[in-house]
Design a protein around this motif. Structure first.
Motif, PDB file in Angstrom:
ATOM      1  N   LEU A 264       2.385  -1.685   3.476  1.00 13.54           N
ATOM      2  CA  LEU A 264       1.866  -1.839   2.169  1.00 13.54           C
ATOM      3  C   LEU A 264       1.130  -3.036   1.525  1.00 13.54           C
ATOM      4  CD1 LEU A 264       4.654  -0.248  -0.058  1.00 13.54           C
ATOM      5  CD2 LEU A 264       2.617   0.879   0.564  1.00 13.54           C
ATOM      6  N   GLY A 265       0.837  -3.630   2.889  1.00 16.00           N
ATOM      7  CA  GLY A 265      -0.239  -4.735   3.024  1.00 16.00           C
ATOM      8  C   GLY A 265       0.369  -6.393   2.665  1.00 16.00           C
ATOM      9  N   PHE A 266       1.838  -6.397   2.419  1.00 15.32           N
ATOM     10  CA  PHE A 266       2.273  -7.755   2.422  1.00 15.32           C
ATOM     11  C   PHE A 266       2.383  -8.350   3.823  1.00 15.32           C
ATOM     12  CE2 PHE A 266       3.992  -5.291  -1.169  1.00 15.32           C
ATOM     13  CZ  PHE A 266       3.788  -6.591  -2.185  1.00 15.32           C
ATOM     14  N   LYS A 267       2.388  -9.670   3.796  1.00 15.72           N
ATOM     15  CA  LYS A 267       2.384 -10.751   5.005  1.00 15.72           C
ATOM     16  C   LYS A 267       3.925 -11.000   5.003  1.00 15.72           C
ATOM     17  CE  LYS A 267      -2.371 -12.347   4.752  1.00 15.72           C
ATOM     18  NZ  LYS A 267      -2.662 -11.459   3.784  1.00 15.72           N
ATOM     19  N   ARG A 268       4.099 -11.467   6.282  1.00 20.11           N
ATOM     20  CA  ARG A 268       5.665 -11.983   6.355  1.00 20.11           C
ATOM     21  C   ARG A 268       5.735 -13.038   5.497  1.00 20.11           C
ATOM     22  NH1 ARG A 268       5.058  -9.421  11.328  1.00 20.11           N
ATOM     23  NH2 ARG A 268       6.740  -8.148  12.033  1.00 20.11           N
ATOM     24  N   SER A 269       4.393 -14.023   5.523  1.00 23.81           N
ATOM     25  CA  SER A 269       4.863 -15.184   4.732  1.00 23.81           C
ATOM     26  C   SER A 269       5.095 -15.087   3.302  1.00 23.81           C
ATOM     27  CB  SER A 269       3.667 -16.080   4.877  1.00 23.81           C
ATOM     28  OG  SER A 269       2.307 -15.139   4.581  1.00 23.81           O
ATOM     29  N   ASP A 270       4.780 -13.827   2.749  1.00 20.42           N
ATOM     30  CA  ASP A 270       5.255 -13.465   1.234  1.00 20.42           C
ATOM     31  C   ASP A 270       6.528 -12.965   1.093  1.00 20.42           C
ATOM     32  OD1 ASP A 270       2.416 -13.551   0.645  1.00 20.42           O
ATOM     33  OD2 ASP A 270       2.015 -11.486   1.359  1.00 20.42           O
ATOM     34  N   PHE A 271       7.384 -12.854   2.241  1.00 19.32           N
ATOM     35  CA  PHE A 271       8.791 -12.205   1.967  1.00 19.32           C
ATOM     36  C   PHE A 271       9.590 -13.184   0.979  1.00 19.32           C
ATOM     37  CE2 PHE A 271       9.111  -9.222   5.993  1.00 19.32           C
ATOM     38  CZ  PHE A 271       7.817  -8.582   5.386  1.00 19.32           C
ATOM     39  N   GLU A 272       9.474 -14.462   1.113  1.00 20.11           N
ATOM     40  CA  GLU A 272      10.210 -15.314   0.272  1.00 20.11           C
ATOM     41  C   GLU A 272       9.474 -15.645  -1.093  1.00 20.11           C
ATOM     42  OE1 GLU A 272      13.429 -15.396   0.530  1.00 20.11           O
ATOM     43  OE2 GLU A 272      13.228 -14.210   2.813  1.00 20.11           O
ATOM     44  N   ARG A 273       8.500 -15.215  -1.276  1.00 18.25           N
ATOM     45  CA  ARG A 273       7.598 -15.698  -2.373  1.00 18.25           C
ATOM     46  C   ARG A 273       8.419 -14.947  -3.698  1.00 18.25           C
ATOM     47  NH1 ARG A 273       1.560 -14.275  -2.199  1.00 18.25           N
ATOM     48  NH2 ARG A 273       1.394 -15.276  -4.414  1.00 18.25           N
ATOM     49  N   PRO A 274       8.245 -15.854  -4.881  1.00 20.98           N
ATOM     50  CA  PRO A 274       8.777 -15.154  -6.051  1.00 20.98           C
ATOM     51  C   PRO A 274       7.993 -13.915  -6.675  1.00 20.98           C
ATOM     52  CG  PRO A 274       8.767 -17.376  -6.377  1.00 20.98           C
ATOM     53  CD  PRO A 274       8.253 -17.106  -5.189  1.00 20.98           C
ATOM     54  N   THR A 275       8.530 -13.022  -6.980  1.00 25.55           N
ATOM     55  CA  THR A 275       7.554 -11.604  -7.417  1.00 25.55           C
ATOM     56  C   THR A 275       6.819 -12.113  -8.771  1.00 25.55           C
ATOM     57  OG1 THR A 275       9.549 -11.164  -8.989  1.00 25.55           O
ATOM     58  CG2 THR A 275       9.524 -10.189  -6.931  1.00 25.55           C
ATOM     59  N   ARG A 276       7.129 -13.299  -9.550  1.00 35.28           N
ATOM     60  CA  ARG A 276       6.276 -13.700 -10.606  1.00 35.28           C
ATOM     61  C   ARG A 276       4.753 -14.252 -10.075  1.00 35.28           C
ATOM     62  NH1 ARG A 276      10.315 -17.477 -10.403  1.00 35.28           N
ATOM     63  NH2 ARG A 276       9.511 -19.435  -9.767  1.00 35.28           N
ATOM     64  N   GLU A 277       4.817 -14.664  -8.845  1.00 34.52           N
ATOM     65  CA  GLU A 277       3.498 -14.956  -8.249  1.00 34.52           C
ATOM     66  C   GLU A 277       2.587 -13.987  -7.930  1.00 34.52           C
ATOM     67  OE1 GLU A 277       4.385 -17.701  -5.014  1.00 34.52           O
ATOM     68  OE2 GLU A 277       5.517 -19.006  -6.176  1.00 34.52           O
ATOM     69  N   PHE A 278       2.848 -12.720  -7.910  1.00 34.01           N
ATOM     70  CA  PHE A 278       1.891 -11.642  -7.544  1.00 34.01           C
ATOM     71  C   PHE A 278       1.555 -11.179  -8.605  1.00 34.01           C
ATOM     72  CE2 PHE A 278       5.310 -11.831  -4.003  1.00 34.01           C
ATOM     73  CZ  PHE A 278       4.519 -11.674  -2.957  1.00 34.01           C
ATOM     74  N   SER A 279       0.095 -10.467  -8.423  1.00 38.68           N
ATOM     75  CA  SER A 279      -0.660  -9.948  -9.376  1.00 38.68           C
ATOM     76  C   SER A 279      -0.115  -8.592  -9.919  1.00 38.68           C
ATOM     77  CB  SER A 279      -2.147  -9.746  -9.164  1.00 38.68           C
ATOM     78  OG  SER A 279      -2.089  -9.001  -8.123  1.00 38.68           O
TER      79      SER A 279
ATOM     80  N   GLY B  38      21.160   2.746   5.972  1.00 40.19           N
ATOM     81  CA  GLY B  38      22.025   1.342   5.920  1.00 40.19           C
ATOM     82  C   GLY B  38      21.849   0.673   7.125  1.00 40.19           C
ATOM     83  N   ASP B  39      21.932   1.262   8.398  1.00 39.34           N
ATOM     84  CA  ASP B  39      22.050   0.914   9.811  1.00 39.34           C
ATOM     85  C   ASP B  39      20.499   0.164  10.149  1.00 39.34           C
ATOM     86  OD1 ASP B  39      24.316   1.817  10.580  1.00 39.34           O
ATOM     87  OD2 ASP B  39      23.435   3.747  10.788  1.00 39.34           O
ATOM     88  N   THR B  40      19.629   0.394   9.367  1.00 40.35           N
ATOM     89  CA  THR B  40      18.283  -0.133   9.735  1.00 40.35           C
ATOM     90  C   THR B  40      17.438  -0.562   8.249  1.00 40.35           C
ATOM     91  OG1 THR B  40      17.151   2.215   9.387  1.00 40.35           O
ATOM     92  CG2 THR B  40      17.889   1.660  11.541  1.00 40.35           C
ATOM     93  N   ARG B  41      18.165  -0.907   7.292  1.00 34.69           N
ATOM     94  CA  ARG B  41      17.656  -1.328   6.302  1.00 34.69           C
ATOM     95  C   ARG B  41      16.802  -2.845   6.331  1.00 34.69           C
ATOM     96  NH1 ARG B  41      22.999  -2.630   4.669  1.00 34.69           N
ATOM     97  NH2 ARG B  41      23.287  -4.754   4.324  1.00 34.69           N
ATOM     98  N   ASP B  42      17.293  -3.593   6.868  1.00 34.62           N
ATOM     99  CA  ASP B  42      16.156  -4.667   7.107  1.00 34.62           C
ATOM    100  C   ASP B  42      14.976  -4.436   7.880  1.00 34.62           C
ATOM    101  OD1 ASP B  42      18.223  -6.505   5.883  1.00 34.62           O
ATOM    102  OD2 ASP B  42      18.976  -7.088   7.686  1.00 34.62           O
ATOM    103  N   ALA B  43      15.226  -3.615   8.763  1.00 40.11           N
ATOM    104  CA  ALA B  43      13.702  -3.385   9.545  1.00 40.11           C
ATOM    105  C   ALA B  43      13.070  -2.566   8.761  1.00 40.11           C
ATOM    106  CB  ALA B  43      14.221  -2.558  10.831  1.00 40.11           C
ATOM    107  N   ASP B  44      13.678  -1.457   7.852  1.00 40.95           N
ATOM    108  CA  ASP B  44      13.017  -0.556   6.949  1.00 40.95           C
ATOM    109  C   ASP B  44      12.001  -1.335   5.804  1.00 40.95           C
ATOM    110  OD1 ASP B  44      13.802   1.548   8.348  1.00 40.95           O
ATOM    111  OD2 ASP B  44      15.108   2.044   7.005  1.00 40.95           O
ATOM    112  N   ILE B  45      12.878  -2.459   5.269  1.00 37.84           N
ATOM    113  CA  ILE B  45      11.948  -3.159   4.369  1.00 37.84           C
ATOM    114  C   ILE B  45      10.990  -4.106   4.797  1.00 37.84           C
ATOM    115  CG2 ILE B  45      12.472  -5.566   2.985  1.00 37.84           C
ATOM    116  CD1 ILE B  45      15.343  -4.507   2.480  1.00 37.84           C
ATOM    117  N   GLU B  46      11.039  -4.509   6.226  1.00 35.74           N
ATOM    118  CA  GLU B  46       9.916  -5.304   6.593  1.00 35.74           C
ATOM    119  C   GLU B  46       8.958  -4.344   6.988  1.00 35.74           C
ATOM    120  OE1 GLU B  46       8.739  -7.769  10.738  1.00 35.74           O
ATOM    121  OE2 GLU B  46      11.007  -7.278  10.314  1.00 35.74           O
ATOM    122  N   ARG B  47       9.071  -3.124   7.611  1.00 36.68           N
ATOM    123  CA  ARG B  47       8.005  -2.035   8.094  1.00 36.68           C
ATOM    124  C   ARG B  47       7.263  -1.661   6.587  1.00 36.68           C
ATOM    125  NH1 ARG B  47      11.119   0.784  10.993  1.00 36.68           N
ATOM    126  NH2 ARG B  47      11.515   2.169   9.521  1.00 36.68           N
TER     127      ARG B  47
END
Length: 308
Positions: A150-165, A136-145
């Motif tokens: 797994l290959g996502f870019k930071r620019s993907d973070f706010e993209r809707p999931t429906r846009e991904f293959s 719980g203390d590090t969840r935001d950092a863990d999500i980002e890491r």
């Protein structure tokens, strides 16, 4: 953590596996191998409870949590990448609410010596411990890491999931599974939609996570780098090797060579018995010996040779 005892699964008159038993211990990283159709996915689904065995039982330690990644699954289309991934921390959010409620209740009381007050303190300590264990203390950092690994870019973070293959949506589910930190990961072909960099990141994550792993994969390098134990399903039976995949391959070749020799010896024995029966079948003086050979032939259990 998990014990499988005399497990059998049959469909009609066909038996997938028969009377297999093994335990999954903490820190085990198991490669589950066997030819296509041997029952690897069925065994994973049996451990999760999605598939019921025909006989035998699966016993799970009460504190053990299971994270299962099947080959196919649906991903929600109503959120952003980060919001969907954050669902892995639903328990953390519930615990946060409990901590806030307990803290407020403790702060409003003055019966410091009462049993009820001591129980509130105990529950608050338990919640805090669980909160830290779940990250719980590090969840935001863990999500980002995890997403970056797994290959996502930071620019993907706010993209809707429906846009991904479909392949990228499977990565989202894998990220959520890893972030939940279960006691044991059951992973069915997790590298199918990953590139080399993501596979290497996942290898390091699983090796260092502290969770047990049961892994099905056609990627031999991946399974060899991650596992320290190999379970093989062959001819409806299970063979347990306390070694990683490369060493298992050598031991399996030795076992198959032994089976071949035993099979050849048995076939010669059967041929000799049949020859004796045919030669002396109609000789009265040999009747007792012929009957003895027939009974001997009936008792022979055919040796099966594992398929390549």
């Amino acid at each position: 953590m998990i014990s499988l005892d005399n497990l059998s699964i049959s469909y009609g008159g066909w038996t997938l596996f028969d009377g297999i038993s093994f335990m999954i211990n903490p820190k085990d990283r198991i490669g589950l191998v066997g030819k296509n159709g041997a029952g690897k996915t069925t065994l994973l689904r049996t451990i999760t409870g999605e598939q019921q065995p025909s006989e035998g039982a699966v016993t799970i330690n009460g504190e053990c949590t299971i994270g299962y990644l099947p080959q196919q699954m649906r991903v929600a289309d109503t959120t952003s990448l980060v919001a969907e991934t954050a669902k892995a921390f639903e328990e953390v959010l519930r615990i946060e609410a409990d901590i806030e409620r307990l803290t407020a209740e403790i702060g409003s009381r003055t019966d410091y010596e009462s049993q009820e007050y001591a129980e509130l303190i105990h529950r608050l300590n338990e919640c805090n411990d669980r909160y830290h264990i779940l990250g719980g203390d590090t969840r935001d950092a863990d999500i980002e890491r995890t997403l970056l690994g797994l290959g996502f870019k930071r620019s993907d973070f706010e993209r809707p999931t429906r846009e991904f293959s479909g392949g990228w949506r499977m990565r989202i589910e894998l990220a959520k599974l890893l972030l939940r930190r279960p006691s044991i990961f059951l992973l069915d072909e997790p590298t199918n939609h990953l590139d080399i960099e993501s596979i290497q990141w996942l290898e390091q994550f699983l090796v260092s996570s502290g969770s047990a792993v049961v892994l099905v994969s056609h990627d031999r390098a991946f399974i060899n780098n991650v596992t320290n134990r190999t379970l093989e399903i062959s001819c409806g039976r299970l063979y347990d090797y306390k070694v990683k995949y490369d060493e298992y391959v050598n031991l399996r070749a030795e076992r198959r060579e032994q089976q071949l020799r035993a099979y050849e010896n048995q076939q010669k024995e059967i041929a000799d018995i049949k020859e004796f029966i045919e030669r002396f079948r109609y000789k009265p003086t040999k009747a007792v010996q012929v009957q003895s050979r027939i009974k001997q032939l009936e008792k022979i259990v055919p040796i099966e040779i594992d398929e390549e």
